[in-house]
Design an enzyme around this catalytic site. Structure first.
Site, short mmCIF file in Angstrom:
data_model
loop_
_atom_site.label_atom_id
_atom_site.label_comp_id
_atom_site.label_asym_id
_atom_site.label_seq_id
_atom_site.Cartn_x
_atom_site.Cartn_y
_atom_site.Cartn_z
N ASP A 307 8.99 7.93 -3.06
CA ASP A 307 9.32 7.88 -4.48
C ASP A 307 8.45 6.80 -5.13
O ASP A 307 7.75 6.05 -4.45
CB ASP A 307 10.83 7.62 -4.68
CG ASP A 307 11.29 8.16 -6.03
OD1 ASP A 307 10.46 8.34 -6.94
OD2 ASP A 307 12.50 8.40 -6.19
C1 NOJ Z 1 11.41 8.40 -9.70
C2 NOJ Z 1 12.49 9.38 -9.38
O1 NOJ Z 1 13.43 8.81 -8.50
C3 NOJ Z 1 11.98 10.67 -8.77
O2 NOJ Z 1 13.04 11.58 -8.69
C4 NOJ Z 1 10.85 11.22 -9.58
O3 NOJ Z 1 10.40 12.43 -9.00
C5 NOJ Z 1 9.74 10.20 -9.66
N1 NOJ Z 1 10.23 9.01 -10.29
C6 NOJ Z 1 8.52 10.72 -10.41
O4 NOJ Z 1 8.78 10.85 -11.74
#
Ligand code: NOJ
Length: 801
Positions: A307
């Site tokens: 993430d």
């Molecule tokens: C953080 C989020 O937790 C995740 O779900 C997402 O895909 C990413 N950011 C990218 O935007």
């Protein structure tokens, strides 16, 4: 983590490979030879990496391999593509970038992809990614609402549409489905998943993967799915986002992991690790879970992405002393791509110098990324994703809007309906009250991709424009719509006071006057979109003060009130339940929200959504699931007894899991089994009749629950094991047959081992988890061990009329 060499030589991850991990790494060309020599083995290397990837790896420098592992932000979520400047093009030429996120557009992305294909040393294409979670431009209801449809086919169809739209806009990869089970609605991200149940969650998970990928990644109208966030992201302590999840191993495996397993069975091409830790191990560094369970036990071959910034954040978790160690832990765990932290890009080289064995992990990671690019067809037809004509034709086309409208109809849940409050069919004056009725941004929900609020039909416009003859609509705000003050801007100081309770009241007198001048009120209240979603935990899931004041003032007018609840989570609304005639939970329902609301309010369509999570009476009841294990002292209504309850609230939820009313009525027959006993390899057919006894065509969600009353560990009070949404004409009867395998009662024993026990299994058919119509039981005659998470196994359902 196994070494590159050992993977080529070992047939399984778990036996014998560790001993080889200290071998000196062969040079890439030698590796290719090695692989060719052992091509008749079933090594993961051969199984998971394409020949082109292996060939490329043999020619690439360490830096170029690391470049593939780097995902950069090509813009910001609110300013896509803004960073794609000349400097970035040069990085692509030098092979320093594997993927971009926060980018989109068929035309906008064409040149940089051409540069990657034609001007970089190895011609490796870029992967373009975005969070297309519940629609790209045609936004449909938020995922928790989609789960409330209890309609897997609808979920698949909607994901398919989102895949088509986004692929037409130059994207290859979506960060969806989000399949985190959540039993605590204080957690803001509950809006993004399918709610509290692993069986329903598994069905929604596989439906989305199938929809996005459509069985053919190389097709230009499909996108690679990312099943996220593997681990137990949905159970942070106190519901506070990113927090530690300290749940038992059994719960991890029986409740949280099944939807991830189901996604793999459906072919999910990638996974994303969660930000948080489980019992002290952040998933981004959890080798046993990522490389062990996901890759080895489940046989997942695809790519795993971290993430956002999560690899760097391993230092904050306190398990890595510096960025180099963070990178090395993540890589060894099996995380292939680094989303934006630049740890792999900047610090991996040093880590590899310190520990040369990491080069093997690097080879595998880069190989998996290149293989995915190949599966997507990007090497050979990468530029075909940039067809502006196709993009124009695809985006927000009529067919897409029609599907968004159907989805919003199907996801609405009628929580209460008394005094014939709904549907409204007779000529009369309706006062629509509440700022949210006009707030089109809120209907776009938490992940709006490229959704445009100007393309949303507001709830007010929908009710006005579709009003049958003789129905007149008036409107008053009553509360201002909360203005988002804390959208991602870490440099700004935003305090709690600035935040959710800051929306002013608006003109209450005007709202009361408007209500009094009407025959009935449709009161639109609930959550603003920015109260649900990432980093949007709340300690209080009741209505804020200004909306409560408005509701009380409107109830005092004595007019019949229908509440339209706008929300991304389960809310505690006991006062509304007490005073409103009807409550329609309408979630955040996308571009066609207003039209779909009108379809339901004016009786064109009977609602049939069902709750995918308990709605509690008070915030303090959460986390609260219908399928908890029974207590030795089950909750009792008599407070004088010491039982499993709180003393300041009833023992039950306000609205239970599976609850939802209809404009029609349905009668259930007995639940019968085709046999009284089955072997642990066998299955039972459970049948019931359902008749529409009302006078309109309507849908009903028939729900099958199971209980194992006596086992070596306590089992949930009841567990969902099947469901079917059916449509019946007035007077029509359907026979519904569920085929349940004994294995679906399997109990987690230890990693990769599930036990189907001998003994009694009870089955229940009902309208909700608390409204059971009939039950039966069978006997399982022997026991067996297996490896499939029980809730991930799909029950076959047949309907005959
Ligand atoms: C953080 C989020 O937790 C995740 O779900 C997402 O895909 C990413 N950011 C990218 O935007």
């Amino acid at each position: 983590m196994k070494t590159f060499a050992s993977i080529a030589l070992c047939s399984t991850f778990l036996t014998g490979c560790q001993a080889l991990s200290t071998q000196v790494n062969p040079a890439p060309t030698a590796l290719v030879d090695e692989i060719q020599k052992t091509s008749d083995t079933t090594s993961s290397f051969e199984k998971c990496l394409s020949p082109r990837a292996i060939e490329l790896l043999s020619k690439m420098t360490l830096e170029e391999k690391i470049g593939q592992l780097h995902q950069a932000a090509g813009g910001r979520s609110k300013n896509l593509n803004s960073r794609l400047n000349e400097e970035e093009f040069d990085k692509v030429r030098r092979g320093e970038i594997g993927s971009y996120l926060h980018v989109a557009g068929a035309a906008e992305l064409k040149e940089i992809q051409r540069v990657a294909l034609e001007e970089s040393t190895h011609g490796i294409p870029l992967l373009f990614a975005m969070d297309v979670v519940h629609g790209y431009r045609t936004i449909y209801p938020v995922p928790i609402a989609m789960a409330a449809s209890w309609d897997d086919e609808l979920m698949e169809e909607a994901s398919r549409m989102a895949g088509r739209e986004s692929a037409s806009s130059g994207l290859h990869w979506t960060f969806a489905p989000m399949v985190d089970i959540a039993r605590d609605p204080r957690w803001g991200r509950i809006v993004e998943g399918a709610g509290s149940d692993p069986y329903l969650g598994s069905r929604m998970s596989e439906a989305q993967v199938k929809g996005f990928q459509n069985g053919d990644l190389s097709a230009e109208d499909t996108v690679l799915a990312t099943t996220k966030h593997i681990g137990v992201y949905g159970a942070p302590t106190g519901g506070r986002d990113y927090g530690t999840s300290d749940v038992s191993e059994r719960t991890v495996n029986e409740v949280y992991l099944p939807p991830f397993y189901a996604a793999n069975q459906a072919g999910s091409g990638s996974y994303m690790t969660a930000f948080n830790d489980i019992a002290g191990i952040p998933t981004t560094a959890n080798e046993e879970l990522v490389d062990g369970v996901l890759r080895s036990d489940w046989g997942f071959c695809g790519m795993i992405v971290s993430d956002w910034n999560a690899i760097h954040e391993l230092t904050n978790h306190g398990i890595a002393k510096d960025r180099a160690e963070a990178g090395s832990l993540a890589l060894q765990a099996g995380v292939d791509m680094d989303m934006t932290s630049e740890v792999y890009k900047k610090d991996l080289i040093n880590a590899i110098k310190e520990n040369p064995n990491l080069e093997n992990d690097l080879n595998l990671a880069a190989g998996r990324i290149i293989t995915v690019k190949e599966q997507l067809g990007l090497f050979d037809k990468g530029l075909q994703y940039h067809d502006v004509e196709r993009e124009r034709a695809e985006i927000l086309k009529d067919e897409n809007r029609a599907l968004a409208r159907k989805a919003a109809q199907k996801t609405a849940v009628l929580l209460k309906n008394e005094n014939n409050a709904l549907p409204i069919t007779e000529p009369q004056k309706i006062a629509v009250i509440g700022g949210l009725a006009k707030d089109t941004m809120t209907q776009l929900g938490s992940w709006r991709a490229r959704g445009d609020k100007n393309e949303v039909v507001s709830l007010l416009d929908g009710l006005t424009n579709n009003a049958p003859e003789g129905i007149e609509i008036s409107y008053a705000k009553g509360t201002e719509v909360y203005e988002s003050s804390f959208s991602y801007a870490p440099d700004r100081q935003v305090s709690v006071e600035d935040n959710i309770y800051s929306a002013p009241q608006a003109d209450l007198a005007k709202a009361i006057e408007t209500a009094e001048a009407a025959d009935r009120v449709v009161l639109v209240i609930g959550e603003h979109y920015d109260w649900s979603g990432e980093a949007r935990a709340r300690t209080d899931i009741e209505l804020p003060e200004n909306q409560m004041k408005l509701a009380e003032a409107i109830f005092k007018t004595g007019k019949p009130v229908t509440v339209v609840l706008v929300t991304g989570r389960a809310m505690a609304i006991p006062e509304l339940d007490e005073k409103a005639d009807a409550i329609l939970n309408f979630w955040m329902s996308g571009v066609e929200a207003g039209n779909a609301l009108a379809d339901i309010v004016y009786g064109e369509v009977s609602p049939a959504g069902r709750l995918p999570i308990n709605f509690p009476r008070k915030t303090g009841q959460v986390p609260f699931s219908y399928s908890e294990n029974p207590s030795g002292r089950p909750a009792h209504s008599n407070l004088a007894k010491d039982t499993n309850r709180s003393i300041d609230v009833e023992t039950t939820p306000l609205y239970p899991f599976g609850h939802g009313l209809s404009y029609s009525s349905f009668e259930y027959g007995e639940l019968t089994a085709d046999t009284t006993s089955i072997s642990s390899d066998g299955s039972v057919q459970l049948t019931t009749d359902v008749t529409n006894t009302g006078d309109m065509v309507a849908e009903e969600v028939v729900q099958l629950y199971m209980r194992d009353p006596y086992a070596f560990v306590a089992r949930p009070r009841i567990e969902l094991r099947g469901y079917k949404r059916i449509s019946l004409e007035p007077g029509e009867t359907a026979k519904i047959t569920f085929t349940v395998q004994a294995e679906q009662s399997g109990i987690y024993v230890k990693r990769n081992e599930w036990l189907t026990q001998a003994g009694e299994l009870k089955f229940f058919i009902g309208r909700s988890s608390s409204d059971i119509e009939s039950e039966t039981s069978i006997n399982v005659t022997d026991q067996k061990r297996g490896s499939i998470p029980a809730a991930a196994i799909k029950t076959k359902v047949e309907v005959s009329k």
